[in-house]
Design an enzyme around this catalytic site. Structure first.
Site, PDB file in Angstrom:
ATOM      1  N   LYS A 158      54.589 -11.091 -56.564  1.00  0.00           N
ATOM      2  CA  LYS A 158      54.952 -10.378 -55.329  1.00  0.00           C
ATOM      3  C   LYS A 158      53.663 -10.070 -54.565  1.00  0.00           C
ATOM      4  O   LYS A 158      53.116  -8.965 -54.633  1.00  0.00           O
ATOM      5  CB  LYS A 158      55.730  -9.110 -55.683  1.00  0.00           C
ATOM      6  CG  LYS A 158      56.452  -8.500 -54.503  1.00  0.00           C
ATOM      7  CD  LYS A 158      57.473  -7.490 -54.984  1.00  0.00           C
ATOM      8  CE  LYS A 158      58.006  -6.613 -53.876  1.00  0.00           C
ATOM      9  NZ  LYS A 158      58.752  -7.311 -52.837  1.00  0.00           N
TER      10      LYS A 158
HETATM   11  C1  LIG Z   1      61.350 -12.136 -51.360  1.00  0.00           C
HETATM   12  C2  LIG Z   1      62.103 -11.167 -52.190  1.00  0.00           C
HETATM   13  N1  LIG Z   1      63.119 -11.595 -52.949  1.00  0.00           N
HETATM   14  C3  LIG Z   1      63.845 -10.750 -53.711  1.00  0.00           C
HETATM   15  C4  LIG Z   1      63.571  -9.402 -53.735  1.00  0.00           C
HETATM   16  C5  LIG Z   1      64.382  -8.489 -54.598  1.00  0.00           C
HETATM   17  O1  LIG Z   1      63.597  -8.012 -55.650  1.00  0.00           O
HETATM   18  P1  LIG Z   1      63.899  -6.591 -56.317  1.00  0.00           P
HETATM   19  O2  LIG Z   1      65.322  -6.574 -56.664  1.00  0.00           O
HETATM   20  O3  LIG Z   1      62.987  -6.549 -57.483  1.00  0.00           O
HETATM   21  O4  LIG Z   1      63.563  -5.563 -55.291  1.00  0.00           O
HETATM   22  C6  LIG Z   1      62.525  -8.905 -52.965  1.00  0.00           C
HETATM   23  C7  LIG Z   1      62.181  -7.478 -52.978  1.00  0.00           C
HETATM   24  O5  LIG Z   1      61.295  -7.071 -53.676  1.00  0.00           O
HETATM   25  C8  LIG Z   1      61.775  -9.794 -52.162  1.00  0.00           C
HETATM   26  O6  LIG Z   1      60.775  -9.357 -51.406  1.00  0.00           O
END
Ligand SMILES: Cc1ncc(COP(=O)(O)O)c(C=O)c1O
Length: 317
Positions: A158
């Site tokens: 991330k």
């Molecule tokens: C590109 C992306 N996909 C999916 C998610 C969903 O991830 P999470 O459920 O860990 O927040 C996020 C958010 O963090 C994101 O930025």
């Protein structure tokens, strides 16, 4: 957009006033996007504020930073403690907690592996990414912008820089009157939203793309898979085509910021009846109860927030 405001920001061990949480304009992270972050939420429960899946978020942050050669000067346990302290200092629920790993000192040149790695954590009042009414369903479009292949930019990490892709897709959707974009992977299969994973429902089964579609492995995605299985709905992770989405019975986004947002429209297509479908609603109801500490079976997903004062978190050497 979530206007940012709060009381205190945790910066390398100190809780500083919100207005004083500054970084130099020549920061490496600001110029090149090499920063790692998390989005985490805390919720009110009958036993006080609790952070949802804290350990999993910290694990992803540490994994992302390690991959990008950014050794965080705190152990995972220390990062968890710093997050809990930040949440307590801001004393707001529901909150959105944003840890950021960055190189904040003035330094130009891409190949910076020597610069000091810092950690900052904010905890601000939470809003819903796709709008306060998003649980009633959102309108989305297939984006002309695709996800970069993980050979170029790995989707499991991330990283701040990943979000210039989300930005292009999301702004294009907004300008066309949609709430969200759905990005395809380099091969044209469904990947995810700008800040959420995507799920479909067909004939009583729940489907979602896997890591081979260059998605972020969302913590909410994992939670929803486990909730769906607990509700005895089969879950299938596979490559999914646009047509499988357009002809689905139900579809929804999942993410920490967006929570669970049913998708009612994709481009010119109505998904199912254009309202949140029955399986989506069952998952959503269970998810809500878990977040607020009303499902003992999933109570290990919530970390209670102890009160301040607590020992200062200091960098390890
Ligand atoms: C590109 C992306 N996909 C999916 C998610 C969903 O991830 P999470 O459920 O860990 O927040 C996020 C958010 O963090 C994101 O930025």
């Amino acid at each position: 957009m979530m206007a940012a405001n709060g009381k205190k920001i945790w910066m390398d061990g100190r809780l500083v006033n919100f207005a004083d949480a500054n970084v130099h304009v020549l920061s490496h992270t600001l110029h090149y996007g090499v920063g790692m972050f998390e989005g985490i939420r805390a919720y009110p429960t009958p036993h006080g504020a609790a952070v949802f899946r804290l350990t999993e978020h910290v694990r992803r942050l540490v994994t992302s930073a390690k991959f990008y050669h950014m050794p965080i000067p705190y152990s995972p346990a220390q990062i968890e403690e710093a997050i809990l302290q930040t949440q307590a200092a801001n004393d707001v629920v529901p909150s959105y907690i944003r840890p950021l790993v960055y190189r904040g000192e003035p330094a130009l040149g891409v190949k910076n592996i020597a610069g000091k790695v810092s950690l900052a954590i904010a905890a601000i009042p939470a809003k819903k990414y796709l709008g306060e009414g998003s649980e009633a369903g959102v309108r989305a479009k297939i984006s002309p912008f695709r996800k970069p292949h993980s050979d170029s930019i790995p989707s499991f990490a991330k990283a701040a820089g990943n979000y210039i892709n989300s930005y292009l897709a999301g702004v294009d959707a907004l300008k066309e009157g949609y709430e969200e974009a759905i990005l395809l992977d380099a091969n044209g299969y469904l990947a995810e939203g700008t800040g959420e994973n995507i799920f479909l429902v067909r004939d009583g089964k729940v489907y979602t793309p896997g890591l081979e579609s260059d998605i972020l492995l969302g913590v909410t995605r994992d939670s929803v898979i486990r909730i769906a299985e607990d509700l005895t709905f089969p879950v299938v992770q596979k490559l999914l085509s646009v047509n499988e989405l357009l002809s689905a019975d139900e579809a929804f986004f999942t993410g920490t910021y967006a929570e669970i947002a049913p998708i009612k429209v994709v481009g010119s297509y109505t998904i199912g009846a254009g309202t949140p479908g029955p399986i989506t609603q069952k998952i959503l109801t269970s998810f809500r109860r878990i977040l607020h500490g009303e499902e003992p079976k999933f109570s290990s997903w919530l970390t209670p927030v102890p009160p301040l004062p607590r020992a200062t978190v200091r960098p390890r050497n």
